[in-house]
Motif scaffolding. Structure first.
Motif, short mmCIF file in Angstrom:
data_model
loop_
_atom_site.label_atom_id
_atom_site.label_comp_id
_atom_site.label_asym_id
_atom_site.label_seq_id
_atom_site.Cartn_x
_atom_site.Cartn_y
_atom_site.Cartn_z
N GLU A 89 42.48 -11.56 -36.72
CA GLU A 89 42.24 -11.11 -35.34
C GLU A 89 43.35 -10.20 -34.86
OE1 GLU A 89 41.88 -14.24 -36.49
OE2 GLU A 89 39.68 -14.07 -36.49
N ASP A 90 44.60 -10.47 -35.23
CA ASP A 90 45.71 -9.60 -34.87
C ASP A 90 45.54 -8.22 -35.50
OD1 ASP A 90 47.10 -11.56 -33.39
OD2 ASP A 90 48.06 -12.33 -35.20
N VAL A 91 45.12 -8.19 -36.76
CA VAL A 91 44.92 -6.92 -37.46
C VAL A 91 43.84 -6.10 -36.76
CG1 VAL A 91 44.10 -5.86 -39.60
CG2 VAL A 91 45.71 -7.77 -39.70
N ILE A 92 42.74 -6.73 -36.45
CA ILE A 92 41.63 -6.03 -35.79
C ILE A 92 42.06 -5.50 -34.43
CG2 ILE A 92 39.33 -6.33 -34.80
CD1 ILE A 92 38.89 -8.46 -37.08
N GLU A 93 42.79 -6.32 -33.66
CA GLU A 93 43.26 -5.89 -32.36
C GLU A 93 44.24 -4.72 -32.49
OE1 GLU A 93 45.13 -7.76 -28.23
OE2 GLU A 93 45.25 -8.92 -30.10
N GLY A 94 45.14 -4.81 -33.45
CA GLY A 94 46.09 -3.72 -33.67
C GLY A 94 45.40 -2.41 -34.03
N CYS A 95 44.33 -2.51 -34.81
CA CYS A 95 43.56 -1.31 -35.17
C CYS A 95 42.97 -0.66 -33.93
CB CYS A 95 42.45 -1.66 -36.15
SG CYS A 95 43.03 -2.03 -37.83
N HIS A 96 42.46 -1.49 -33.00
CA HIS A 96 41.88 -0.93 -31.78
C HIS A 96 42.96 -0.25 -30.93
CE1 HIS A 96 37.82 -2.22 -32.36
NE2 HIS A 96 38.14 -3.51 -32.42
N LEU A 132 22.07 8.32 -27.66
CA LEU A 132 22.40 7.98 -26.27
C LEU A 132 23.86 7.57 -26.17
CD1 LEU A 132 21.67 7.22 -23.31
CD2 LEU A 132 21.05 4.94 -24.18
N GLY A 133 24.54 8.09 -25.15
CA GLY A 133 25.86 7.62 -24.75
C GLY A 133 25.79 7.15 -23.32
N ALA A 134 26.19 5.91 -23.06
CA ALA A 134 25.99 5.34 -21.72
C ALA A 134 26.95 4.18 -21.49
CB ALA A 134 24.55 4.87 -21.57
N THR A 135 26.94 3.67 -20.25
CA THR A 135 27.67 2.43 -19.99
C THR A 135 27.03 1.31 -20.81
OG1 THR A 135 26.23 1.93 -18.13
CG2 THR A 135 28.25 3.17 -17.65
N ASP A 136 27.77 0.25 -21.02
CA ASP A 136 27.26 -0.83 -21.88
C ASP A 136 25.91 -1.40 -21.41
OD1 ASP A 136 29.19 -0.71 -23.84
OD2 ASP A 136 30.53 -2.13 -22.85
N PRO A 137 25.70 -1.67 -20.09
CA PRO A 137 24.39 -2.21 -19.68
C PRO A 137 23.24 -1.23 -19.95
CG PRO A 137 26.04 -2.62 -17.99
CD PRO A 137 26.66 -1.68 -18.98
N GLY A 158 27.73 2.63 -26.48
CA GLY A 158 28.09 2.10 -25.17
C GLY A 158 29.50 2.47 -24.79
N GLY A 159 29.88 2.09 -23.57
CA GLY A 159 31.21 2.42 -23.09
C GLY A 159 32.33 1.79 -23.89
N SER A 160 32.04 0.68 -24.56
CA SER A 160 33.08 0.01 -25.35
C SER A 160 33.10 0.48 -26.79
CB SER A 160 32.84 -1.51 -25.32
OG SER A 160 31.56 -1.83 -25.85
N ALA A 161 32.27 1.47 -27.12
CA ALA A 161 32.24 1.97 -28.50
C ALA A 161 33.52 2.70 -28.83
CB ALA A 161 31.04 2.90 -28.70
N ASP A 162 33.91 2.65 -30.09
CA ASP A 162 35.07 3.37 -30.59
C ASP A 162 34.64 4.78 -30.98
OD1 ASP A 162 37.12 4.31 -32.50
OD2 ASP A 162 37.90 2.27 -32.27
N TRP A 163 35.46 5.77 -30.66
CA TRP A 163 35.08 7.15 -30.98
C TRP A 163 34.92 7.35 -32.48
CZ3 TRP A 163 32.75 10.16 -27.87
CH2 TRP A 163 32.55 11.49 -28.21
N GLN A 164 35.60 6.55 -33.26
CA GLN A 164 35.42 6.65 -34.72
C GLN A 164 33.97 6.37 -35.10
OE1 GLN A 164 37.75 7.48 -37.29
NE2 GLN A 164 35.81 7.62 -38.36
#
Length: 551
Positions: free
Chosen positions: A424-431, A92-97, A113-119
């Motif tokens: 947290e900076d590393v994780i954010e930069g990866c996104h 399933l691919g859908a909005t988060d709710p 969900g919509g916030s999923a990373d394509w990776q």
């Protein structure tokens, strides 16, 4: 062998079929046989098509309201159960709710969900369920590069002022599953004095990275990667005792690859006091040591020249010299690092031209026994102040880097102008970077074909070859291979064939060349004549012992 089949559709009243189509296209690229039923497919029609085509995987999308989405998914799960289709692999691919409700049903093998990373989607299509059940992604660099394609590996430096804080940060980064290579940044005391602790300056503990002091520190840091997506780990090379460093890193952290510059970490940059005639042979020995063990090697060489505002032709020639030395040492897998936005005044077009010139020369060495892997990174000194501006710069630079189809993208921390990157900076930069990469992989115009880019690339290749010939001409009679002869290479620096403005006053270099960026390219400049110089003229002046900047 027959291909695994996937059928896909946007179901119910949903006409938003883009996500399903993208999923199917990605699956097709990865070797699946796919079929799309299109938008607004009723559940009954979907199940009939599934029964007729008999796919292994059924991908459904739904992007309308949560209330209608829950009803459609409940209907699908019940009807599939009644018709004996529930045993297939449903995605399933859908909005988060809506995705949240889909997970709660227990009907779908995977939900994005919509916030999923394509990776995450690519990982699933590559067999991620087995990985989550206890499998581990490849733990050798080349294997991991091939496994992750079409996405490049992501690498990020990380090192906090204490070992304990760094261990905890590495664990959090690993569990986030967004980084492929933790590039361990050790402090300068460790890099230069690890095997000579009595020479350490206590005031400098933790300066520039984690204060690794014992092999057990390295073991603990590596152990923190044994979770999440099990990232590879590599570490800064020592700036002295490099062979001892190589052996320790191989044993304690399974060092993914070595990164050692040919000219630097010496008297040239002050990271050690070794003269070039001593440091270059030591680097060559380090290359051979890794080659004998089949460990990839990167010579993070050419960007050090550009960090000191060297003319572009010098940086291109340095890239070739470093790769040539690695090949002669028997290295089979070579990582060519390309630092973009370096120097910061370089324009994007001229930056691309310089990278293409480096690749043309370095990859001319490639063959069955010498593979070149491309690594790109944002310019270390180009990051603007301000977190939001830095993140924007990071994304824009990444888009440019994708023009050369990198195998590895080395992320530069967007926080570095203010503080060393936290977990947290590393994780954010990866996104941030992964978002840019996903967009680029949908299809970019071929910027490398731009006429101005190609013209500058060809000019740099010609100029770099002139410079390489000039360096080789310094070798004494009887030297068979001038570009691996340490005294010859040291002489090229000493007299100014390989030169940079920031080397002014350095006893090992000339530090005389001046540069200008009038057209976005870094060119030698004669301030007395008020004009830029071609490389042929600059070389002639150096060999004649004249001042490059005139008079």
């Amino acid at each position: 062998m027959s291909k695994t089949r996937i059928i896909g559709a946007a179901i119910g009243d949903d006409v938003h079929v883009g996500g399903v189509v993208r999923f199917l296209r990605t699956a097709e690229q990865l070797g699946y046989e796919v079929r799309s039923l299109g938008p607004a497919v009723p559940v009954e029609r979907l199940l009939a098509e599934v029964a007729a085509w008999d796919p292994e995987i059924v991908a459904v999308g739904y992007r309308l309201t949560p209330e209608s989405g829950r009803a459609v998914l409940d209907h699908l799960a019940q009807a599939a159960q009644e018709q004996g289709q529930a045993g297939r692999r449903w995605v399933l691919g859908a909005t988060d709710p809506v995705a949240e409700h889909g997970r709660a049903l227990g009907f779908f093998e995977a939900v994005f969900g919509g916030s999923a990373d394509w990776q995450e989607v690519v990982d699933y299509l590559r067999g991620a369920p087995a990985q989550k059940a206890g499998g581990i992604p490849p733990q050798r660099l080349v294997d991991r590069i091939l496994w992750k394609r079409p996405f490049p590996l992501l690498r990020h430096h990380f090192g906090q002022p204490t070992v304990a804080a760094t261990v905890e940060g590495v664990r959090r980064i690993s569990e986030a599953g967004v980084l492929d290579v933790v590039s361990l940044g050790t402090d300068q005391n460790a890099q230069e004095h690890f095997f000579r602790p009595d020479e350490m300056d206590p005031r400098e503990h933790g300066a520039g990275g984690v204060p690794v002091r014992t092999p057990d520190d390295l073991r603990a840091l590596y152990a923190a990667t044994r979770t999440g997506n099990y990232p590879l780990m590599r570490c800064y090379a020592g700036t002295r005792d490099q062979l001892a460093w190589a052996e320790m890193l191989h044993e304690k952290i399974n060092n993914a690859w070595a990164a050692v510059p040919l000219f630097w970490y010496s008297e040239l940059d002050g990271r050690s006091q070794r003269p070039l005639t001593e440091s270059i042979p030591e680097v060559q020995a380090v290359f051979r040591w890794h080659a004998e063990r089949g460990i990839p090697v990167e010579s993070n060489e050419s960007h050090h020249w550009s960090l000191r505002d060297a003319p572009d032709a010098v940086a291109v020639a340095a890239a070739y010299i470093a790769a040539y030395n690695a090949r002669r040492a028997g290295v089979r897998d070579y990582i060519q690092q390309l630092m973009w936005n370096n120097p910061p005044l370089t324009s994007p077009a001229m930056d691309l031209a310089k990278m293409l010139a480096k690749l043309e020369l370095v990859e001319s060495l490639a063959g069955p026994d010498f593979r070149v892997w491309r690594e790109c990174r944002t310019g270390l000194t180009s990051m603007p102040a301000g977190f939001d501006r830095a993140k924007g710069h990071l994304a824009a630079s990444t888009i440019m880097q994708m023009a050369v189809k990198p195998d590895i993208v080395h992320i530069v921390g967007h926080s570095e102008y203010h503080h060393a990157a936290t977990a947290e900076d590393v994780i954010e930069g990866c996104h941030v970077v992964r978002g840019a990469i996903e967009l680029a992989l949908q299809g970019l115009p071929d910027m490398a074909r731009d006429e101005a880019v190609q013209e500058r690339k060809d000019e740099l290749v010609r100029e770099a070859r002139l410079l390489l010939d000039a360096v080789a001409s310094l070798a004494p009679a009887g030297v068979d291979d001038p570009l691996t002869h340490a005294p010859t290479l040291a002489a090229a620096v000493r007299i100014g064939l390989l030169d940079a403005p920031h080397l002014m006053g350095n006893p090992a270099a000339r530090g005389e060349v001046e540069v200008r960026f009038d057209d976005g390219a870094c060119r030698p400049y004669d301030r007395w004549a008020g004009r830029t110089l071609g490389e042929a003229e600059r070389i002639a002046r150096v060999l004649a012992g004249e001042l490059v900047q005139g008079r």
